[in-house]
Design a protein around this motif. Structure first.
Motif, PDB file in Angstrom:
ATOM      1  N   GLU A 121      57.311  82.821  69.022  1.00 55.14           N
ATOM      2  CA  GLU A 121      58.655  83.343  68.983  1.00 55.14           C
ATOM      3  C   GLU A 121      58.734  84.758  69.427  1.00 55.14           C
ATOM      4  N   ASP A 122      58.010  85.697  69.257  1.00 54.65           N
ATOM      5  CA  ASP A 122      58.148  86.829  69.986  1.00 54.65           C
ATOM      6  C   ASP A 122      57.474  87.219  71.341  1.00 54.65           C
ATOM      7  N   SER A 123      58.274  87.174  72.293  1.00 52.30           N
ATOM      8  CA  SER A 123      57.648  87.286  73.896  1.00 52.30           C
ATOM      9  C   SER A 123      57.026  88.581  73.919  1.00 52.30           C
ATOM     10  N   ALA A 124      57.118  89.648  72.947  1.00 52.93           N
ATOM     11  CA  ALA A 124      56.290  90.828  73.424  1.00 52.93           C
ATOM     12  C   ALA A 124      54.722  90.775  73.227  1.00 52.93           C
ATOM     13  N   ILE A 125      54.560  89.622  72.529  1.00 54.42           N
ATOM     14  CA  ILE A 125      52.955  89.225  72.630  1.00 54.42           C
ATOM     15  C   ILE A 125      52.372  88.908  73.834  1.00 54.42           C
ATOM     16  N   CYS A 126      53.390  88.032  74.842  1.00 54.96           N
ATOM     17  CA  CYS A 126      52.927  87.621  75.919  1.00 54.96           C
ATOM     18  C   CYS A 126      52.785  88.757  76.903  1.00 54.96           C
ATOM     19  N   ARG A 127      53.292  89.953  76.669  1.00 52.83           N
ATOM     20  CA  ARG A 127      52.963  91.044  77.368  1.00 52.83           C
ATOM     21  C   ARG A 127      51.419  91.371  77.715  1.00 52.83           C
TER      22      ARG A 127
END
Length: 142
Positions: A121-127
Protein backbone atom coordinates in the motif's frame (compact mmCIF):
# COMPACT_ATOMS: atom_id res chain seq x y z
CA UNK A 1 37.42 -11.03 -11.60
CA UNK A 2 34.23 -9.18 -12.59
CA UNK A 3 32.72 -12.36 -14.10
CA UNK A 4 29.75 -14.30 -12.82
CA UNK A 5 30.72 -17.41 -10.91
CA UNK A 6 28.26 -20.14 -10.01
CA UNK A 7 28.31 -22.84 -7.38
CA UNK A 8 25.91 -25.00 -5.42
CA UNK A 9 24.87 -24.33 -1.84
CA UNK A 10 22.65 -26.95 -0.23
CA UNK A 11 21.49 -28.07 -3.67
CA UNK A 12 20.67 -24.58 -4.95
CA UNK A 13 22.59 -22.74 -7.68
CA UNK A 14 24.14 -19.51 -6.42
CA UNK A 15 25.65 -16.87 -8.68
CA UNK A 16 28.08 -14.19 -7.60
CA UNK A 17 30.49 -11.69 -9.05
CA UNK A 18 33.59 -10.82 -7.04
CA UNK A 19 35.48 -7.62 -7.67
CA UNK A 20 39.02 -8.80 -6.94
CA UNK A 21 40.90 -11.73 -5.41
CA UNK A 22 44.59 -12.50 -5.12
CA UNK A 23 46.92 -14.92 -3.41
CA UNK A 24 49.20 -13.21 -0.93
CA UNK A 25 51.49 -14.85 1.63
CA UNK A 26 49.76 -18.24 1.23
CA UNK A 27 46.34 -16.68 1.79
CA UNK A 28 43.53 -15.72 -0.54
CA UNK A 29 42.50 -12.07 -0.21
CA UNK A 30 39.07 -11.16 -1.56
CA UNK A 31 38.36 -7.45 -1.94
CA UNK A 32 35.02 -5.86 -2.65
CA UNK A 33 34.86 -2.18 -3.60
CA UNK A 34 32.10 -0.32 -1.77
CA UNK A 35 31.01 3.11 -2.96
CA UNK A 36 28.66 3.81 -0.07
CA UNK A 37 28.96 3.66 3.66
CA UNK A 38 29.37 0.49 5.68
CA UNK A 39 26.24 -1.69 5.79
CA UNK A 40 25.44 -4.91 7.67
CA UNK A 41 24.71 -6.75 4.39
CA UNK A 42 28.32 -6.29 3.30
CA UNK A 43 29.51 -9.12 5.53
CA UNK A 44 26.80 -11.46 4.20
CA UNK A 45 27.94 -10.79 0.64
CA UNK A 46 31.61 -11.32 1.46
CA UNK A 47 30.89 -14.49 3.43
CA UNK A 48 29.26 -15.83 0.28
CA UNK A 49 32.44 -15.01 -1.66
CA UNK A 50 34.52 -16.81 0.96
CA UNK A 51 32.15 -19.78 0.84
CA UNK A 52 32.69 -19.94 -2.92
CA UNK A 53 36.48 -19.80 -2.45
CA UNK A 54 36.33 -22.62 0.10
CA UNK A 55 34.04 -24.83 -1.96
CA UNK A 56 35.21 -24.16 -5.52
CA UNK A 57 38.84 -23.09 -5.13
CA UNK A 58 39.46 -25.43 -2.17
CA UNK A 59 41.00 -22.82 0.14
CA UNK A 60 40.84 -23.59 3.86
CA UNK A 61 38.59 -21.00 5.45
CA UNK A 62 41.36 -19.83 7.80
CA UNK A 63 43.43 -18.91 4.70
CA UNK A 64 40.69 -16.69 3.25
CA UNK A 65 40.70 -12.99 4.06
CA UNK A 66 37.64 -11.00 3.05
CA UNK A 67 38.07 -7.25 2.87
CA UNK A 68 35.47 -4.65 1.99
CA UNK A 69 37.15 -1.50 0.71
CA UNK A 70 35.02 1.60 1.37
CA UNK A 71 36.18 3.98 -1.33
CA UNK A 72 34.40 7.06 0.00
CA UNK A 73 36.23 6.81 3.32
CA UNK A 74 39.43 5.11 2.05
CA UNK A 75 38.78 2.41 4.65
CA UNK A 76 39.64 -1.29 4.35
CA UNK A 77 38.23 -3.73 6.91
CA UNK A 78 38.86 -7.42 7.37
CA UNK A 79 36.00 -9.72 8.29
CA UNK A 80 36.25 -12.95 10.26
CA UNK A 81 36.39 -16.06 8.13
CA UNK A 82 36.28 -19.59 9.53
CA UNK A 83 34.34 -22.80 8.93
CA UNK A 84 31.71 -21.94 11.53
CA UNK A 85 30.92 -18.57 9.88
CA UNK A 86 30.84 -20.11 6.40
CA UNK A 87 28.71 -23.08 7.47
CA UNK A 88 26.16 -20.67 8.99
CA UNK A 89 26.16 -18.62 5.77
CA UNK A 90 25.53 -21.81 3.73
CA UNK A 91 22.58 -22.75 5.97
CA UNK A 92 21.11 -19.24 5.71
CA UNK A 93 21.41 -19.31 1.91
CA UNK A 94 19.74 -22.73 1.82
CA UNK A 95 16.92 -21.58 4.12
CA UNK A 96 16.35 -18.45 2.01
CA UNK A 97 16.22 -20.51 -1.18
CA UNK A 98 13.66 -22.88 0.35
CA UNK A 99 11.59 -19.89 1.50
CA UNK A 100 11.62 -18.41 -2.02
CA UNK A 101 10.87 -21.77 -3.66
CA UNK A 102 7.88 -22.22 -1.36
CA UNK A 103 6.38 -19.01 -2.79
CA UNK A 104 6.30 -20.47 -6.30
CA UNK A 105 3.07 -21.72 -7.76
CA UNK A 106 4.93 -24.55 -9.49
CA UNK A 107 8.35 -25.13 -7.91
CA UNK A 108 9.28 -27.93 -10.34
CA UNK A 109 8.93 -25.55 -13.30
CA UNK A 110 10.13 -22.47 -11.35
CA UNK A 111 6.86 -20.66 -12.06
CA UNK A 112 5.32 -17.92 -9.98
CA UNK A 113 2.17 -15.89 -10.39
CA UNK A 114 2.11 -12.15 -9.88
CA UNK A 115 -1.33 -12.62 -8.27
CA UNK A 116 0.44 -14.30 -5.33
CA UNK A 117 2.48 -11.14 -4.67
CA UNK A 118 0.18 -8.18 -4.03
CA UNK A 119 1.63 -4.68 -4.20
CA UNK A 120 2.27 -2.87 -0.96
CA UNK A 121 0.00 0.00 0.00
CA UNK A 122 2.86 2.38 0.84
CA UNK A 123 4.84 3.04 -2.36
CA UNK A 124 7.52 4.81 -0.28
CA UNK A 125 8.76 1.30 0.58
CA UNK A 126 9.40 0.80 -3.15
CA UNK A 127 12.05 3.50 -3.22
CA UNK A 128 14.48 1.06 -1.57
CA UNK A 129 13.60 -1.83 -3.90
CA UNK A 130 15.88 -2.77 -6.79
CA UNK A 131 12.98 -4.48 -8.60
CA UNK A 132 10.19 -1.92 -8.54
CA UNK A 133 10.14 -1.87 -12.35
CA UNK A 134 8.49 -5.30 -12.18
CA UNK A 135 5.51 -3.64 -10.49
CA UNK A 136 5.44 -0.20 -12.12
CA UNK A 137 6.98 -1.00 -15.53
CA UNK A 138 8.95 2.23 -15.27
CA UNK A 139 11.82 3.65 -13.26
CA UNK A 140 9.46 6.33 -11.92
CA UNK A 141 7.56 5.45 -8.77
CA UNK A 142 4.10 7.06 -8.62
Amino acid sequence: LEQFQQFSVEGFGVMLKMDFALELDEALCIYDWKTGKEWRGDSEQLECYALYAREEWQYPSESIKVRPFYLRDSLVKELACNDEVLDVRARVIGDQCIEMRNLLRNPDRNLASIDDFPMVEDSAICRRCFFYEACYETRTIP
